[in-house]
Design a protein around this motif. Sequence first.
Motif, PDB file in Angstrom:
ATOM      1  N   ASN A 222      34.986  -6.616 -42.689  1.00 16.93           N
ATOM      2  CA  ASN A 222      33.582  -6.273 -42.440  1.00 16.93           C
ATOM      3  C   ASN A 222      32.911  -7.257 -41.474  1.00 16.93           C
ATOM      4  N   ASN A 225      26.553  -5.636 -39.671  1.00 19.97           N
ATOM      5  CA  ASN A 225      26.044  -4.295 -39.381  1.00 19.97           C
ATOM      6  C   ASN A 225      25.011  -4.446 -38.255  1.00 19.97           C
ATOM      7  N   ASP A 230      28.153   0.601 -39.352  1.00 20.87           N
ATOM      8  CA  ASP A 230      28.854  -0.259 -40.293  1.00 20.87           C
ATOM      9  C   ASP A 230      30.124  -0.674 -39.533  1.00 20.87           C
ATOM     10  N   ARG A 231      30.287  -1.978 -39.202  1.00 23.89           N
ATOM     11  CA  ARG A 231      31.327  -2.375 -38.244  1.00 23.89           C
ATOM     12  C   ARG A 231      32.419  -3.218 -38.897  1.00 23.89           C
ATOM     13  N   TYR A 232      33.641  -3.074 -38.380  1.00 23.48           N
ATOM     14  CA  TYR A 232      34.784  -3.808 -38.921  1.00 23.48           C
ATOM     15  C   TYR A 232      35.674  -4.296 -37.792  1.00 23.48           C
ATOM     16  N   PHE A 250      20.535   5.493 -42.011  1.00 18.44           N
ATOM     17  CA  PHE A 250      20.120   4.098 -41.827  1.00 18.44           C
ATOM     18  C   PHE A 250      18.615   4.009 -41.574  1.00 18.44           C
TER      19      PHE A 250
END
Length: 324
Positions: A222, A225, A230-232, A250
């Motif tokens: 993770n 954000n 939602d970023r990985y 959101f």
Amino acid sequence: MPSILSDRFGRKIDYLRISVTDRCNLRCVYCMPPEGIELFEKNEILTFEEMERFSRVAINLGVRKIKLTGGEPLVRKGIVDFIASISKIEGLEDLSLTTNGIFLEDMANDLKASGLDRVNVSLDSLNPKRYGEITRGGDLRSVLRGINKVLEVGFKVKINTVVLGSLSEKEIFELIEFGKEKGIEVRFIEFMPLCGNGWNRDYFIPLVDVKKKIEQMYKLTNLKNDGVADRYSIDGGGIVGFITTISEPFCSSCSRLRLTARGTLRPCLFSTLEINVFPLLRKVAPDEEIEKAIRRAVYVKPEWNPVLSGLEDPKKVFIRNIGG
Ligand code: SAM
Ligand code: SF4
């Protein structure tokens, strides 16, 4: 210069999306009908001078990020000079563009010289046949050449992929690998049920399902954000983002205001609510009047997605001329 625009719910509004044209060279199945849409006359569309003036006033009020969108922004004549003019406005921290990428190869050098900071390319498939079907005639090769060129001239690039029911597991992995190879963040976006665009439950895949598939192949860690995605980070390189507009909206962190090409301010993508600033800009009204209209638009910004809460009819909301 402190930001002074915030709405009734305490959200800071510092991100302006400008739809510079209602015209587009493609007809993506989820966005436009095959025959295209009824277009506005040229004199019903804001000039670039009017858009620049609006941007200046909005930046004075606290806008820090501007994204240019459409229709397809690169089809409008004079776009590069327009970018050059707004990139110089003091206070603006981030200027980006979202494009279908078809004209990028030819325009990349000029766009770089104009002061544009970033480019987002909409790319829903790396399969030429499927790409052609989704865009109703788009040539994948042009987009890929465009992506290579913007990377070559030094742009930071992101890919936005609308996930339709027909996106196979294989294609998801192809896009991820493409992003890893090119150093591009790939962001999956949930299909939005708007404007009678063929919304059908069969087309919709919640991104949690896509994420699960990706996690079976890659280890995800993770990241911060960015307010929307939602970023990985992906083990072995690359970044993937998930924009769950429908399954996990959101709204609570939404910082956006939209200006359409025909001069209306839209506080929410999912609402037909709009404030008309066209007459103010056309008659060159004083800055205070434009500021008042911006504050009004921020004031009436809905707290929550009105389509999902049943307050708006999705068939009446058009994404294509609001710019996504
Ligand atoms: N023509 C440019 C492009 O395609 O990037 C800019 C305008 S387009 C309306 C902006 C974004 O909206 C694109 O990334 C597109 O994929 C997305 N979009 C359009 N219709 C959508 C829908 N029904 N659901 C989700 N995203 C959509
Ligand atoms: Fe045109 Fe972009 Fe809509 Fe596709 S998504 S039809 S490229 S405006």
